[in-house]
Design an enzyme around this catalytic site. Structure first.
Site, mmCIF file in Angstrom:
data_model
loop_
_atom_site.group_PDB
_atom_site.id
_atom_site.type_symbol
_atom_site.label_atom_id
_atom_site.label_comp_id
_atom_site.label_asym_id
_atom_site.label_seq_id
_atom_site.Cartn_x
_atom_site.Cartn_y
_atom_site.Cartn_z
ATOM 1 N N HIS A 63 53.565 32.560 34.155
ATOM 2 C CA HIS A 63 54.068 33.787 34.772
ATOM 3 C C HIS A 63 53.050 34.900 34.592
ATOM 4 O O HIS A 63 52.713 35.590 35.534
ATOM 5 C CB HIS A 63 55.419 34.194 34.177
ATOM 6 C CG HIS A 63 56.047 35.359 34.890
ATOM 7 N ND1 HIS A 63 57.319 35.793 34.649
ATOM 8 C CD2 HIS A 63 55.565 36.197 35.853
ATOM 9 C CE1 HIS A 63 57.609 36.821 35.428
ATOM 10 N NE2 HIS A 63 56.539 37.095 36.162
ATOM 11 N N GLU A 117 49.955 40.422 39.289
ATOM 12 C CA GLU A 117 49.707 40.208 37.858
ATOM 13 C C GLU A 117 48.423 40.908 37.412
ATOM 14 O O GLU A 117 48.381 41.505 36.327
ATOM 15 C CB GLU A 117 49.642 38.711 37.550
ATOM 16 C CG GLU A 117 50.976 38.000 37.668
ATOM 17 C CD GLU A 117 52.027 38.574 36.731
ATOM 18 O OE1 GLU A 117 51.749 38.743 35.541
ATOM 19 O OE2 GLU A 117 53.143 38.868 37.209
ATOM 20 N N HIS A 121 49.108 44.138 35.099
ATOM 21 C CA HIS A 121 48.861 43.764 33.697
ATOM 22 C C HIS A 121 47.371 43.602 33.377
ATOM 23 O O HIS A 121 46.887 44.109 32.368
ATOM 24 C CB HIS A 121 49.593 42.463 33.369
ATOM 25 C CG HIS A 121 51.070 42.537 33.559
ATOM 26 N ND1 HIS A 121 51.897 43.242 32.711
ATOM 27 C CD2 HIS A 121 51.876 41.982 34.512
ATOM 28 C CE1 HIS A 121 53.159 43.120 33.125
ATOM 29 N NE2 HIS A 121 53.167 42.377 34.213
#
Length: 228
Positions: A63, A117, A121
């Protein structure tokens, strides 16, 4: 003789010394490395869509690799000028399609997922990992953990069976040496099921560590491990 500078000029000269730098603003304490079971993602009322590249393998998928602070908070979207650039990770794309697939609808090749992502992040870890190193680190961690095999070695199979939360945690601890964080979701029948597993990683993105803080996630007393 030189004229003395006014107080305002002195303040302006000194002011930059006390402003945080952009790199300091992006410091973090550890990563969460999060693996997701596809059977649990799909076995919900929302269901799922397989990637345009085909149904993923019956294995945990990545993930994300998420910078975090020791108090449980986290930085996000740290550099809007650092866009996801597939040309920087061309050699990793085939591995990402296998190990980091998207199950969101509508079907896609994963680019939107990986873009999210990186921009949310990954940009907060640029002080230690550039874009290539960020995705490569996540792929390396998944291979290192081999989570599905770890669970199977502990007698926990993705066959629709039910297991206690402690049995799952103990199997992972025995196989990896690390205490995991476990997140559950709910299937269409209301059963709690094994959804995501959190591991903590040092700021280099390579070494597993014990979590300074676990995510606050709840699971039922009996957890299903659905087939995929």
């Amino acid at each position: 003789m030189m004229k003395s500078q006014s107080p305002l000029v002195l303040v302006l000269l000194l002011l930059p010394t006390f402003l945080p730098t952009s790199s300091a603003a992006r410091d973090f304490d550890f990563f969460y490395f999060v693996l997701q079971w596809p059977g649990s993602y799909c076995d919900t009322r929302r269901s799922c869509c397989y990637p345009s590249t085909g149904k993923p393998a019956a294995d945990f998928g990545i993930h994300g690799l998420w910078p975090n602070y020791n108090d449980g908070s986290y930085p996000s979207n740290c550099d809007p000028d650092s866009a996801y650039d597939e040309s920087k990770i061309e050699d990793l794309i085939s591995s990402m399609q296998v190990h980091w697939p998207t199950l969101a609808c509508p079907s896609s090749d994963g680019t939107h997922f990986w873009t999210h992502e990186w921009e949310k992040h990954g940009t907060c870890a640029e002080s230690v990992l550039d874009q290539h190193a960020y995705f490569q680190s996540a792929l390396g961690l998944k291979k290192q953990l081999n989570l599905l095999q770890v669970l199977r070695d502990g007698g926990i199979e993705p066959d629709g069976g039910f297991y206690s939360l402690n049995a799952i945690k103990n199997a992972i601890k025995k196989g990896t040496g690390i205490n995991p964080g476990i997140e559950c979701n709910v299937d269409e029948s209301g059963n709690s099921q094994l959804y995501q597993v959190y591991f903590c990683v040092d700021t280099s993105g390579t070494e597993l560590i014990e979590c300074p803080v676990h995510p606050r996630r709840r699971c039922g007393s009996r957890i299903e491990f659905p087939a995929f």
